[in-house]
Structures are given as structure tokens and as C-alpha cells.
Scaffold this active site. Structure first.
Site, PDB file in Angstrom:
ATOM      1  N   TYR A 153      -5.192  -3.391  45.657  1.00 41.19           N
ATOM      2  CA  TYR A 153      -3.885  -2.985  45.107  1.00 41.19           C
ATOM      3  C   TYR A 153      -4.058  -2.514  43.658  1.00 41.19           C
ATOM      4  O   TYR A 153      -3.347  -1.639  43.189  1.00 41.19           O
ATOM      5  CB  TYR A 153      -2.859  -4.110  45.242  1.00 41.19           C
ATOM      6  CG  TYR A 153      -1.426  -3.624  45.160  1.00 41.19           C
ATOM      7  CD1 TYR A 153      -0.920  -2.712  46.084  1.00 41.19           C
ATOM      8  CD2 TYR A 153      -0.575  -4.088  44.154  1.00 41.19           C
ATOM      9  CE1 TYR A 153       0.389  -2.268  46.001  1.00 41.19           C
ATOM     10  CE2 TYR A 153       0.738  -3.656  44.068  1.00 41.19           C
ATOM     11  CZ  TYR A 153       1.212  -2.740  44.990  1.00 41.19           C
ATOM     12  OH  TYR A 153       2.517  -2.306  44.909  1.00 41.19           O
ATOM     13  N   LYS A 160       3.289  -2.722  38.996  1.00 34.08           N
ATOM     14  CA  LYS A 160       4.396  -3.586  39.478  1.00 34.08           C
ATOM     15  C   LYS A 160       4.661  -4.736  38.504  1.00 34.08           C
ATOM     16  O   LYS A 160       5.808  -5.174  38.363  1.00 34.08           O
ATOM     17  CB  LYS A 160       4.102  -4.119  40.883  1.00 34.08           C
ATOM     18  CG  LYS A 160       4.099  -3.056  41.989  1.00 34.08           C
ATOM     19  CD  LYS A 160       5.411  -2.300  42.137  1.00 34.08           C
ATOM     20  CE  LYS A 160       5.468  -1.516  43.439  1.00 34.08           C
ATOM     21  NZ  LYS A 160       6.650  -0.616  43.509  1.00 34.08           N
TER      22      LYS A 160
END
Ligand code: 0WE
Length: 251
Positions: A153, A160
Site C-alpha cells: 500500500y 491516507k
């Protein structure tokens, strides 16, 4: 008068943004959509038509001029705005594999510009339109990779994390105008954004097998929570991240 919602981030009928839009439509909210480019326009227009959308506009969230054009269209069509749905993220494919340490300066800049700064810019555009309605609600989509290391990720996790922090600072700035800002942290869903991601099938399987509820997440699940956060039932909820992940984040 019905509430008005601008939905940014529908790519196709699997998009989390589409799940949210459908729930808002069921709640009687009037909808407007933006699409990223010509390829997605062909997908978004029919979807928008199916829920009676009154605005369908191109928007490049990396461009201040494009965002300004969208909000002038909203002002002209609706005169105000009640709800903003932000469901946009992008990192270069090469930055979603291998080592985070190898993220280039440009890859990092692009991921945080499109995935994080876009919320700030859109919130700033929405502010006067929501203020003229006496308040509003803004939601965005996050993922557990913001606070835990999820393999591959990488730079999206950093984007995020910054997105969730942005939710808190925006909520603080806009609270005086009764504009609420929240995030939904969703478990993995098989959307266009998940296409081509290494081991995604295994992540979906893990969501079914290794979570407290042993159930996968759908765009409809995210939509129900998004619509709730945008509703008057959530009138005292702001600056927070709500997990729609079958409990994955507690393990
Ligand atoms: O936020 C996301 C994905 C966002 C995303 C997806 C892509 C794929 C195509 C951002 N940029 C791109 N760029 C592309 O070129 N998710 C929460 C889904 C996701 O993505 C992962 C995940 C999960 C979960 C990537 C690696 C590991 C896990």
C-alpha cells in the site's frame, strides 16, 4: 427543498462513490457527479441519468481551475450545496509494489496531490456554498493502510494518513459553519481501483476469513455509512474516521 450532493469519484457501477450516491438517492437527495476524463464520462453519464442527476461535469481534481469551474456550475444550478462526497485516490502503479523507501519525489507528490490535497481544495470550494445553506457534510474514503503497514500500500498509506489528519483540521476549520467532515475507512472492495493490485484476491479472502464478522464489504455497506454520516442523524459527528471493515482494524 431537497438536499443537494456533489459526488466526486464515480468510475463505474462498482465504485464506492456510486454505492454512496445510490443510498443518498434513496434518501431523496438530488445528485451531481463529476468524472475524471472522457473515458470515464461514458460510464458516469448513464449512471448519473439513472438517479436523475442534475449536474454532470468533468473535474480534474489536480487542477484548481477545474475545481473552480465545477463549483461555479454548482452555484449556478443549485445556488448552494449540502453534501460533498470525495472518493478519489491515485498513486503510480510502480509505487504500489516493492519498497516504500523507493518512492520517487514525483510519485509521492502525485499520490498526495490527487488523493489528499484534492479533499482540501474541494472542501474550500464547497465552504461558501454550504455556508449559504447553514451547514453541510463532507465525507471521504480511507483505508487501514493509513495507520498500519499493509504490504504494497506504501505511498497510499502515507496519503491516507495525511487524508485522515486533513479530515480533523478541516472539521475544526469548518465546524463554526456547521459543516461536518468525516472519513469512512473501508475494508477491501473489488472496485476499478483494486484492479491489478497484487494479492488483492487474497486480501478479499482474508476479509471473509480473518475478521471478527467473517464478511466481505460491499459498496452498498460503505454507501449506507456514507449516507448516515451525511444525514441529520450524524449532526454531532465530525472529524472522525468510521470503520466499515467487519472489525479488521481491531485485530
Ligand atoms: O486506496 C486503495 C487503492 C487506491 C489506488 C489504486 C490504484 C490502482 C491502479 C490508488 N492508485 C492506483 N493506481 C493505479 O495505477 N485501496 C484501499 C485499495 C487497495 O489498494 C492496495 C491495497 C488495497 C486494499 C494496494 C496495495 C495493497 C493493498
Amino acid at each position: 427543498m431537497s438536499k443537494k450532493a456533489l459526488v466526486v469519484g464515480v468510475a463505474n457501477d462498482r465504485s464506492l462513490a456510486w454505492g454512496i450516491a445510490q443510498k443518498l438517492h434513496q434518501d431523496g437527495v438530488e445528485l451531481g457527479f463529476t468524472y475524471q476524463g472522457e473515458a470515464l464520462e461514458r460510464r458516469v453519464r448513464p449512471l448519473a441519468g439513472s438517479v436523475g442527476a442534475t449536474i454532470v461535469e468533468q473535474c480534474d481534481v489536480a487542477s484548481d481551475a477545474s475545481i473552480a469551474a465545477v463549483f461555479s456550475r454548482v452555484r449556478e444550478a443549485w445556488g448552494g450545496l449540502d453534501i460533498l462526497v470525495h472518493s478519489v485516490a491515485f498513486a503510480q502503479k510502480e509505487d504500489l509494489e516493492g519498497r516504500f523507501i523507493d518512492t520517487s519525489r514525483e510519485g509521492f507528490r502525485l499520490a498526495l496531490d490527487v488523493s489528499t490535497y484534492s479533499l482540501v481544495a474541494l472542501a474550500r470550494g464547497a465552504e461558501p456554498l454550504m455556508d449559504s445553506r447553514g451547514g453541510g457534510a463532507i465525507i471521504t474514503m480511507s483505508y487501514l493502510g493509513s495507520e498500519r503497514v499493509v504490504p504494497n500500500y506504501n505511498v497510499m498509506g502515507v496519503a491516507k494518513a495525511a487524508l485522515e489528519a486533513s479530515v480533523r483540521y478541516l472539521a475544526n476549520d469548518l465546524g463554526g459553519k456547521k459543516i461536518r467532515v468525516n472519513a469512512v475507512s473501508a475494508g477491501p472492495v473489488k472496485t476499478l481501483a483494486a484492479c491489478g493490485i497484487k494479492n488483492f484476491r487474497e486480501m478479499l479472502a482474508a476479509q471473509n476469513e480473518n475478521t471478527p464478522l467473517h464478511e466481505g464489504i460491499t459498496a452498498g455497506d460503505v454507501g449506507a455509512m456514507g449516507a448516515f454520516l451525511c444525514s441529520d442523524a450524524a449532526r454531532h459527528i465530525t472529524g472522525t474516521v468510521v470503520y466499515v471493515d467487519s472489525g479488521a482494524h481491531i485485530l
